[in-house]
Scaffold this motif. Structure first.
Motif, PDB file in Angstrom:
ATOM      1  N   MET A  92       0.826  -1.211   0.000  1.00  0.00           N
ATOM      2  CA  MET A  92       0.000   0.000   0.000  1.00  0.00           C
ATOM      3  C   MET A  92       0.854   1.253   0.000  1.00  0.00           C
ATOM      4  SD  MET A  92      -3.320  -0.861   2.414  1.00  0.00           S
ATOM      5  CE  MET A  92      -2.397  -1.273   3.887  1.00  0.00           C
ATOM      6  N   THR A  93       1.966   1.215   0.723  1.00  0.00           N
ATOM      7  CA  THR A  93       2.862   2.376   0.778  1.00  0.00           C
ATOM      8  C   THR A  93       3.381   2.746  -0.601  1.00  0.00           C
ATOM      9  OG1 THR A  93       3.524   1.784   3.030  1.00  0.00           O
ATOM     10  CG2 THR A  93       4.984   3.266   1.826  1.00  0.00           C
ATOM     11  N   LEU A  94       3.543   1.758  -1.466  1.00  0.00           N
ATOM     12  CA  LEU A  94       4.046   1.989  -2.830  1.00  0.00           C
ATOM     13  C   LEU A  94       2.926   2.103  -3.855  1.00  0.00           C
ATOM     14  CD1 LEU A  94       7.129  -0.406  -2.823  1.00  0.00           C
ATOM     15  CD2 LEU A  94       7.127   2.087  -2.655  1.00  0.00           C
ATOM     16  N   GLY A  95       1.689   2.205  -3.396  1.00  0.00           N
ATOM     17  CA  GLY A  95       0.582   2.393  -4.314  1.00  0.00           C
ATOM     18  C   GLY A  95       0.165   1.152  -5.065  1.00  0.00           C
ATOM     19  N   CYS A  96       0.441  -0.020  -4.506  1.00  0.00           N
ATOM     20  CA  CYS A  96       0.068  -1.282  -5.148  1.00  0.00           C
ATOM     21  C   CYS A  96      -1.254  -1.764  -4.549  1.00  0.00           C
ATOM     22  CB  CYS A  96       1.155  -2.332  -4.934  1.00  0.00           C
ATOM     23  SG  CYS A  96       0.841  -3.910  -5.752  1.00  0.00           S
ATOM     24  N   PRO A  97      -2.284  -2.033  -5.370  1.00  0.00           N
ATOM     25  CA  PRO A  97      -3.554  -2.556  -4.849  1.00  0.00           C
ATOM     26  C   PRO A  97      -3.345  -3.886  -4.135  1.00  0.00           C
ATOM     27  CG  PRO A  97      -3.782  -1.836  -7.133  1.00  0.00           C
ATOM     28  CD  PRO A  97      -2.315  -1.827  -6.825  1.00  0.00           C
ATOM     29  N   VAL A  98      -4.105  -4.124  -3.068  1.00  0.00           N
ATOM     30  CA  VAL A  98      -3.882  -5.300  -2.229  1.00  0.00           C
ATOM     31  C   VAL A  98      -5.139  -6.158  -2.125  1.00  0.00           C
ATOM     32  CG1 VAL A  98      -3.353  -6.079   0.122  1.00  0.00           C
ATOM     33  CG2 VAL A  98      -2.058  -4.185  -0.877  1.00  0.00           C
ATOM     34  N   LEU A  99      -4.930  -7.479  -2.237  1.00  0.00           N
ATOM     35  CA  LEU A  99      -5.920  -8.499  -1.910  1.00  0.00           C
ATOM     36  C   LEU A  99      -5.316  -9.303  -0.770  1.00  0.00           C
ATOM     37  CD1 LEU A  99      -6.429  -7.729  -4.952  1.00  0.00           C
ATOM     38  CD2 LEU A  99      -7.281 -10.045  -5.267  1.00  0.00           C
ATOM     39  N   ALA A 100      -6.051  -9.483   0.318  1.00  0.00           N
ATOM     40  CA  ALA A 100      -5.444 -10.088   1.496  1.00  0.00           C
ATOM     41  C   ALA A 100      -6.361 -11.109   2.154  1.00  0.00           C
ATOM     42  CB  ALA A 100      -5.067  -9.014   2.517  1.00  0.00           C
ATOM     43  N   ALA A 144      -9.068  -0.697   3.246  1.00  0.00           N
ATOM     44  CA  ALA A 144      -8.303  -0.262   2.080  1.00  0.00           C
ATOM     45  C   ALA A 144      -7.949  -1.398   1.128  1.00  0.00           C
ATOM     46  CB  ALA A 144      -7.020   0.439   2.530  1.00  0.00           C
ATOM     47  N   VAL A 145      -8.254  -2.644   1.505  1.00  0.00           N
ATOM     48  CA  VAL A 145      -7.914  -3.795   0.671  1.00  0.00           C
ATOM     49  C   VAL A 145      -9.155  -4.662   0.479  1.00  0.00           C
ATOM     50  CG1 VAL A 145      -5.618  -3.742   1.713  1.00  0.00           C
ATOM     51  CG2 VAL A 145      -7.251  -5.461   2.455  1.00  0.00           C
ATOM     52  N   LEU A 146      -9.087  -5.600  -0.467  1.00  0.00           N
ATOM     53  CA  LEU A 146     -10.144  -6.590  -0.667  1.00  0.00           C
ATOM     54  C   LEU A 146      -9.724  -7.890   0.011  1.00  0.00           C
ATOM     55  CD1 LEU A 146     -11.079  -5.992  -4.412  1.00  0.00           C
ATOM     56  CD2 LEU A 146     -12.211  -5.088  -2.368  1.00  0.00           C
ATOM     57  N   LEU A 195     -11.592 -13.346  -7.590  1.00  0.00           N
ATOM     58  CA  LEU A 195     -11.269 -11.992  -7.143  1.00  0.00           C
ATOM     59  C   LEU A 195     -10.049 -11.451  -7.889  1.00  0.00           C
ATOM     60  CD1 LEU A 195     -11.985  -9.727  -5.167  1.00  0.00           C
ATOM     61  CD2 LEU A 195     -10.491 -10.820  -3.482  1.00  0.00           C
ATOM     62  N   LEU A 196      -9.032 -12.294  -8.073  1.00  0.00           N
ATOM     63  CA  LEU A 196      -7.850 -11.865  -8.824  1.00  0.00           C
ATOM     64  C   LEU A 196      -8.220 -11.394 -10.226  1.00  0.00           C
ATOM     65  CD1 LEU A 196      -5.192 -14.592  -7.933  1.00  0.00           C
ATOM     66  CD2 LEU A 196      -5.014 -12.145  -7.466  1.00  0.00           C
ATOM     67  N   LEU A 202      -8.355   1.121  -5.161  1.00  0.00           N
ATOM     68  CA  LEU A 202      -7.599   0.427  -4.118  1.00  0.00           C
ATOM     69  C   LEU A 202      -6.260   1.111  -3.860  1.00  0.00           C
ATOM     70  CD1 LEU A 202      -8.285  -3.290  -5.123  1.00  0.00           C
ATOM     71  CD2 LEU A 202      -9.140  -2.117  -3.077  1.00  0.00           C
ATOM     72  N   ARG A 203      -5.638   1.575  -4.926  1.00  0.00           N
ATOM     73  CA  ARG A 203      -4.363   2.280  -4.770  1.00  0.00           C
ATOM     74  C   ARG A 203      -4.536   3.520  -3.896  1.00  0.00           C
ATOM     75  NH1 ARG A 203      -1.050   6.280  -6.528  1.00  0.00           N
ATOM     76  NH2 ARG A 203      -2.786   7.380  -7.476  1.00  0.00           N
ATOM     77  N   GLU A 204      -5.565   4.316  -4.168  1.00  0.00           N
ATOM     78  CA  GLU A 204      -5.792   5.540  -3.410  1.00  0.00           C
ATOM     79  C   GLU A 204      -6.171   5.234  -1.962  1.00  0.00           C
ATOM     80  OE1 GLU A 204      -8.735   7.625  -5.608  1.00  0.00           O
ATOM     81  OE2 GLU A 204      -7.371   8.163  -7.255  1.00  0.00           O
ATOM     82  N   GLN A 205      -7.001   4.214  -1.769  1.00  0.00           N
ATOM     83  CA  GLN A 205      -7.389   3.843  -0.404  1.00  0.00           C
ATOM     84  C   GLN A 205      -6.191   3.352   0.399  1.00  0.00           C
ATOM     85  OE1 GLN A 205     -10.449   0.942  -1.192  1.00  0.00           O
ATOM     86  NE2 GLN A 205     -12.100   2.439  -1.015  1.00  0.00           N
ATOM     87  N   GLY A 206      -5.323   2.596  -0.252  1.00  0.00           N
ATOM     88  CA  GLY A 206      -4.135   2.100   0.432  1.00  0.00           C
ATOM     89  C   GLY A 206      -3.210   3.216   0.854  1.00  0.00           C
ATOM     90  N   LEU A 207      -2.973   4.167  -0.033  1.00  0.00           N
ATOM     91  CA  LEU A 207      -2.099   5.297   0.299  1.00  0.00           C
ATOM     92  C   LEU A 207      -2.666   6.099   1.468  1.00  0.00           C
ATOM     93  CD1 LEU A 207      -1.167   6.491  -3.300  1.00  0.00           C
ATOM     94  CD2 LEU A 207       0.380   5.448  -1.632  1.00  0.00           C
ATOM     95  N   ALA A 208      -3.978   6.282   1.484  1.00  0.00           N
ATOM     96  CA  ALA A 208      -4.604   7.014   2.588  1.00  0.00           C
ATOM     97  C   ALA A 208      -4.493   6.240   3.899  1.00  0.00           C
ATOM     98  CB  ALA A 208      -6.066   7.297   2.255  1.00  0.00           C
TER      99      ALA A 208
END
Length: 376
Positions: free
Chosen positions: A295-303, A316-318, A331-332, A345-351
């Protein structure tokens, strides 16, 4: 005369894991706080105690003393050093242990325990390691002045698994902001022979509880897709690692799942930057640093839908169940085919990660240990 805080520097002698990353970043930020004469460090001096085989660049932590202590003791020497040489060298100081393990017979210490994984997922660890932690962790939890951990989930786990009183356990925030400071490799696709297709990234060790096979099984069930899966990370000697054949048996003929093994930080940063999304399929975590790094690097996350990961990542992730490859596969594909969703997702992760920093973690830690230091 300053009060000495001795830091267990054993982590500097091994290939870094998430636990070691925590230790390195906390020590680096304490060093910075000393340099800035932050009030939290007033009247304190910090000494990093390391095994004799560990060499530390003087510029790495320029505002604390680094001292090699003890003798070369060969195979298994890490634990012997930690139990004998370290407490002898730390005599009179408050000893700070940042990576789970600590000496049994040194009560004037504060120890960070990241999780209760050896109890919760015993099949992921060697018998010797499980046996040792079954003795060491509860004992240290009783004798240490304070125990710290990385999430409320882990605080509950330590209290239940090791019978450490909950009131004795403090929680520290974590961060992925070290990823912003690291250099970034160029042309990482060419370096690792990756195709030009989009890729999903997974990062962790090959330990059982990291659950890499779920990702490979999900791709196999999907059939033909227009993206690859890149898996980064190595096994450790204490882990019962997933064998290569257990992963490759789920590959398809096109080789869509690529295991790169251990990569350095610059390569990892570039792989995060280039990924369509990051997937974190773990079965057990005390916190879950890799999705925070992503998330810090703006990569969308699935967890994986674990309490600790939800605590770290919020909305911030799915999330997906870590035992259902078909759901993960669907989901992928949904995420990889929807550029607007990836951007959201990128924007939510950064926030989500913006309020956190390793500097804040270090400052919080200094506040946690201050009651056990002489009045300044």
């Amino acid at each position: 005369m300053p009060t000495t805080v001795a830091i267990n520097g054993r982590f500097l002698g091994r290939q870094a894991t998430g636990v070691d990353r925590f230790a390195h970043e906390v020590v680096r930020c304490i060093d910075q706080l000393v340099a800035e004469q932050d009030p939290a460090t007033s009247g304190l001096s910090f000494e990093l105690l390391v095994p004799p085989a560990v060499s530390v660049d003087a510029q790495q932590f320029p505002h604390m003393q680094v001292r090699q202590v003890g003798r070369h003791v060969g195979r298994g020497g890490g634990q012997l050093w930690e139990q004998i040489s370290l407490p002898l060298a730390a005599r009179g100081a408050l000893l700070l242990n940042l990576c789970n393990a600590a000496p049994l017979l040194y009560p004037h210490q504060v120890t960070v325990m990241h999780d209760a994984a050896p109890v919760r997922v015993p099949q992921a660890y060697s018998r010797a390691f499980r046996s040792w932690y079954g003795v060491m962790a509860p004992w240290v939890g009783r004798v240490a002045r304070r125990v710290l951990t990385v999430s409320e989930f882990s605080r509950r786990e330590l209290a239940t698994a090791y019978r450490i009183p909950g009131r004795k356990i403090g929680v520290l925030p974590m961060s992925g902001d070290h990823m912003l400071r690291l250099p970034e490799s160029e042309d990482v696709r060419h370096k690792f022979g990756l195709s030009d297709r989009p890729y999903v990234l997974a990062v962790s060790s090959a330990s059982y509880h990291k659950n890499f096979r779920l990702v490979a099984d999900a791709i196999r069930m999907l059939g033909k897709v227009d993206y690859d899966v890149v898996i980064v990370g190595g096994g450790g000697r204490v882990f019962q690692a997933v064998r290569d054949d257990q992963i490759t048996e789920s590959h398809d003929a096109d080789g869509r799942v690529r295991r790169l093994g251990y990569v350095d930080d610059a390569d990892l940063k570039a792989l995060f930057r280039g990924a369509g999304c990051f997937v974190f399929p773990s079965l057990y975590e005390g916190y879950g640093l890799p999705p925070v790094e992503a998330m810090t690097l703006g990569c969308p996350v699935l967890a994986s839908s674990l309490p600790s990961v939800r605590e770290a990542c919020g909305a911030a992730v799915l999330y997906f169940p870590p035992t259902r490859p078909r759901e993960l596969g669907a989901l992928l594909t949904h995420v990889m085919q929807d550029s607007a969703l990836r951007e959201k997702l990128r924007e939510q992760g950064l926030a989500r990660v913006r309020p956190y920093s390793w500097r804040a973690t270090a400052a919080r830690l200094l506040g946690e240990i201050s009651p056990w230091l002489p009045q300044r």
